[in-house]
Design a protein around this motif. Structure first.
Motif, mmCIF file in Angstrom:
data_model
loop_
_atom_site.group_PDB
_atom_site.id
_atom_site.type_symbol
_atom_site.label_atom_id
_atom_site.label_comp_id
_atom_site.label_asym_id
_atom_site.label_seq_id
_atom_site.Cartn_x
_atom_site.Cartn_y
_atom_site.Cartn_z
ATOM 1 N N LEU A 41 0.875 -1.163 0.000
ATOM 2 C CA LEU A 41 0.000 0.000 0.000
ATOM 3 C C LEU A 41 0.913 1.213 0.000
ATOM 4 N N VAL A 42 0.809 2.067 -1.011
ATOM 5 C CA VAL A 42 1.765 3.161 -1.161
ATOM 6 C C VAL A 42 1.039 4.429 -1.602
ATOM 7 N N PRO A 66 5.219 -1.251 -7.121
ATOM 8 C CA PRO A 66 3.950 -1.912 -7.422
ATOM 9 C C PRO A 66 3.042 -1.908 -6.206
ATOM 10 N N GLY A 67 1.771 -2.210 -6.427
ATOM 11 C CA GLY A 67 0.831 -2.312 -5.318
ATOM 12 C C GLY A 67 -0.346 -1.371 -5.474
ATOM 13 N N THR A 68 -1.122 -1.257 -4.401
ATOM 14 C CA THR A 68 -2.294 -0.382 -4.362
ATOM 15 C C THR A 68 -1.866 1.015 -3.938
ATOM 16 N N VAL A 69 -2.265 2.010 -4.726
ATOM 17 C CA VAL A 69 -1.945 3.406 -4.423
ATOM 18 C C VAL A 69 -3.077 4.009 -3.598
ATOM 19 N N PHE A 70 -2.735 4.690 -2.508
ATOM 20 C CA PHE A 70 -3.729 5.436 -1.735
ATOM 21 C C PHE A 70 -3.436 6.928 -1.864
ATOM 22 N N ASP A 264 9.917 15.253 8.811
ATOM 23 C CA ASP A 264 10.667 15.805 7.689
ATOM 24 C C ASP A 264 9.769 16.764 6.930
ATOM 25 N N ALA A 265 10.262 17.964 6.678
ATOM 26 C CA ALA A 265 9.484 18.965 5.958
ATOM 27 C C ALA A 265 10.232 19.498 4.743
ATOM 28 N N LYS A 266 11.260 18.760 4.312
ATOM 29 C CA LYS A 266 12.088 19.233 3.207
ATOM 30 C C LYS A 266 11.919 18.430 1.923
ATOM 31 N N ASP A 267 11.224 17.296 2.014
ATOM 32 C CA ASP A 267 11.222 16.381 0.885
ATOM 33 C C ASP A 267 9.811 15.957 0.495
ATOM 34 N N PHE A 268 9.564 15.944 -0.804
ATOM 35 C CA PHE A 268 8.398 15.248 -1.314
ATOM 36 C C PHE A 268 8.674 13.743 -1.221
ATOM 37 N N GLY A 269 7.607 12.964 -1.102
ATOM 38 C CA GLY A 269 7.807 11.529 -1.020
ATOM 39 C C GLY A 269 6.504 10.793 -0.786
ATOM 40 N N VAL A 270 6.605 9.474 -0.748
ATOM 41 C CA VAL A 270 5.444 8.608 -0.525
ATOM 42 C C VAL A 270 5.768 7.629 0.595
ATOM 43 N N LEU A 271 4.732 7.149 1.248
ATOM 44 C CA LEU A 271 4.881 6.133 2.277
ATOM 45 C C LEU A 271 4.553 4.773 1.677
ATOM 46 N N LYS A 272 5.461 3.834 1.843
ATOM 47 C CA LYS A 272 5.240 2.467 1.391
ATOM 48 C C LYS A 272 5.008 1.580 2.608
ATOM 49 N N LEU A 273 3.847 0.937 2.645
ATOM 50 C CA LEU A 273 3.527 -0.020 3.693
ATOM 51 C C LEU A 273 3.490 -1.419 3.078
ATOM 52 N N ASP A 281 5.628 -3.460 7.544
ATOM 53 C CA ASP A 281 6.864 -2.697 7.430
ATOM 54 C C ASP A 281 6.506 -1.345 6.835
ATOM 55 N N TRP A 282 7.201 -0.321 7.238
ATOM 56 C CA TRP A 282 6.985 0.986 6.627
ATOM 57 C C TRP A 282 8.301 1.547 6.112
ATOM 58 N N LYS A 283 8.189 2.354 5.073
ATOM 59 C CA LYS A 283 9.337 3.079 4.550
ATOM 60 C C LYS A 283 8.857 4.369 3.910
ATOM 61 N N PHE A 284 9.420 5.489 4.336
ATOM 62 C CA PHE A 284 9.163 6.742 3.638
ATOM 63 C C PHE A 284 10.144 6.828 2.486
ATOM 64 N N VAL A 285 9.604 6.839 1.270
ATOM 65 C CA VAL A 285 10.419 6.894 0.060
ATOM 66 C C VAL A 285 10.479 8.351 -0.375
ATOM 67 N N ALA A 286 11.610 8.985 -0.133
ATOM 68 C CA ALA A 286 11.753 10.410 -0.401
ATOM 69 C C ALA A 286 12.242 10.664 -1.817
ATOM 70 N N GLN A 287 12.142 11.903 -2.238
ATOM 71 C CA GLN A 287 12.560 12.314 -3.568
ATOM 72 C C GLN A 287 14.056 12.059 -3.767
ATOM 73 N N PRO A 288 14.507 11.905 -5.009
ATOM 74 C CA PRO A 288 15.928 11.669 -5.271
ATOM 75 C C PRO A 288 16.799 12.763 -4.663
ATOM 76 N N GLY A 289 17.919 12.332 -4.066
ATOM 77 C CA GLY A 289 18.849 13.270 -3.454
ATOM 78 C C GLY A 289 18.593 13.536 -1.990
ATOM 79 N N SER A 290 17.484 13.072 -1.463
ATOM 80 C CA SER A 290 17.183 13.302 -0.055
ATOM 81 C C SER A 290 18.080 12.448 0.830
ATOM 82 N N THR A 291 18.413 12.976 2.006
ATOM 83 C CA THR A 291 19.166 12.214 3.003
ATOM 84 C C THR A 291 18.275 11.718 4.130
ATOM 85 N N PHE A 292 16.989 12.028 4.065
ATOM 86 C CA PHE A 292 16.068 11.610 5.122
ATOM 87 C C PHE A 292 15.551 10.206 4.847
ATOM 88 N N THR A 293 15.457 9.402 5.889
ATOM 89 C CA THR A 293 14.861 8.081 5.770
ATOM 90 C C THR A 293 14.141 7.735 7.062
#
Length: 301
Positions: A41-42, A66-70, A264-273, A281-293
């Motif tokens: 779920l992403v 891949p997966g279901t987009v919310f 984090d307030a500096k990066d666009f991104g999506v949450l992957k569950l 499991d969760w992962k915040f997938v940030a925009q390219p070049g981000s150092t936040f995880t």
């Protein structure tokens, strides 16, 4: 055959550590999943803006997952018109529409009480004028609610809350995730807590729901499990605010809210569950070049 997922973690991890798709080196008995293949779920909220290129960035992230987009509401800025859905949402996130299960937000509701939103997403958006619905994903119950309380009744005795209680009572799912636009807990500086969604939390907590997903504040924030009174509770609800879908970013106040564990307030991104049979499991997938995880795992109640 998949190996067990890692033990429960509610801490911010450094770059390079566990990725949701990686095979962990070790695991405890609580996550002996063996043949468990997770569903994905992403997504994010606060997405389509013709004044920002953030939605183009996050749509490219979805291309690789891949997966279901919310979505978590405010899909088309600034007023959810039919033209804005076509010009500001469709070019990027629109290419994933066939696998998207949306949530309505306050900006989506500005035009004809959300008619263009319901028309654009069709049956996937739930009953027109209501916007709440549920579906099943790998044994998980996914609940989508409407927190635009200016237009729909969010009180404890409302049609929506009675539906929610019935859905939860009738379900035999071990794991449950709910999503709605407005957060009850937030450290955001632009939008504060929405007290009218407190009845949502009361019902969700009573029935042991594991995760709540929100948008509205244009940032990313994760809270440790807590109860509706904001007290840390191992049997409480873990809240994720993912307002990083593309419609601009805004920051946090001087003091973090209680139980806030990642921000984090500096990066666009999506949450992957990654939804396992008895945990996630969760992962915040940030925009390219981000150092936040921010990554981790947890068991269902």
């Amino acid at each position: 055959m998949a190996k067990p997922c890692p033990p429960m973690m509610f801490t911010l991890l450094g770059a390079g550590l566990l990725a949701l798709t990686a095979v962990p080196a070790a695991a405890g008995p609580d996550h002996a999943k063996n043949a468990d293949v997770p569903a994905v779920l992403v997504g994010a909220g606060d997405i389509g803006s013709c004044a920002s290129d953030g939605d183009e960035i996050t749509a490219k992230l979805l291309d690789r997952i891949p997966g279901t987009v919310f979505t978590l509401g405010d899909n088309a800025y600034v007023a959810g018109t039919a033209a804005q859905f076509q010009k500001c949402y469709e070019p990027y996130w629109g290419r994933h529409r066939d696998r998207t299960r949306p949530t309505i937000g306050n900006h989506d509701s500005r035009t004809d009480e959300g008619d263009p939103y319901y028309d654009y997403f069709g049956k996937a958006a739930g009953p027109k004028g209501k916007g709440w619905y549920s579906y099943e994903l790998n044994g998980w119950q996914v609940l989508v609610l409407n927190s635009t309380c200016d237009l729909v009744d969010c009180d404890a005795d409302s049609e929506q809350l009675e539906w929610l209680a019935d859905e939860l009572s009738d379900s035999d799912a071990k794991c449950q995730v709910a999503m709605f636009h407005h957060p009850y807990f937030t450290s955001g500086s632009k939008h504060h807590s929405e007290p009218r969604v407190k009845p949502f939390w009361d019902v969700l907590y009573k029935h042991g729901v594991d995760v709540v997903l929100n948008g509205h504040n244009h940032n990313y924030e994760r809270f440790a499990p807590q109860n509706p009174d904001g007290k840390a509770d191992a049997d409480g609800i873990a809240e994720f605010i993912v307002g990083t879908g593309g419609g601009g970013l805004n920051g946090f106040g001087h003091h973090a809210a209680a139980n806030s564990q990642a921000r984090d307030a500096k990066d666009f991104g999506v949450l992957k569950l990654s939804l396992h049979e008895d945990g996630y499991d969760w992962k915040f997938v940030a925009q390219p070049g981000s150092t936040f995880t921010d990554t981790g795992s947890a068991d269902c109640h």
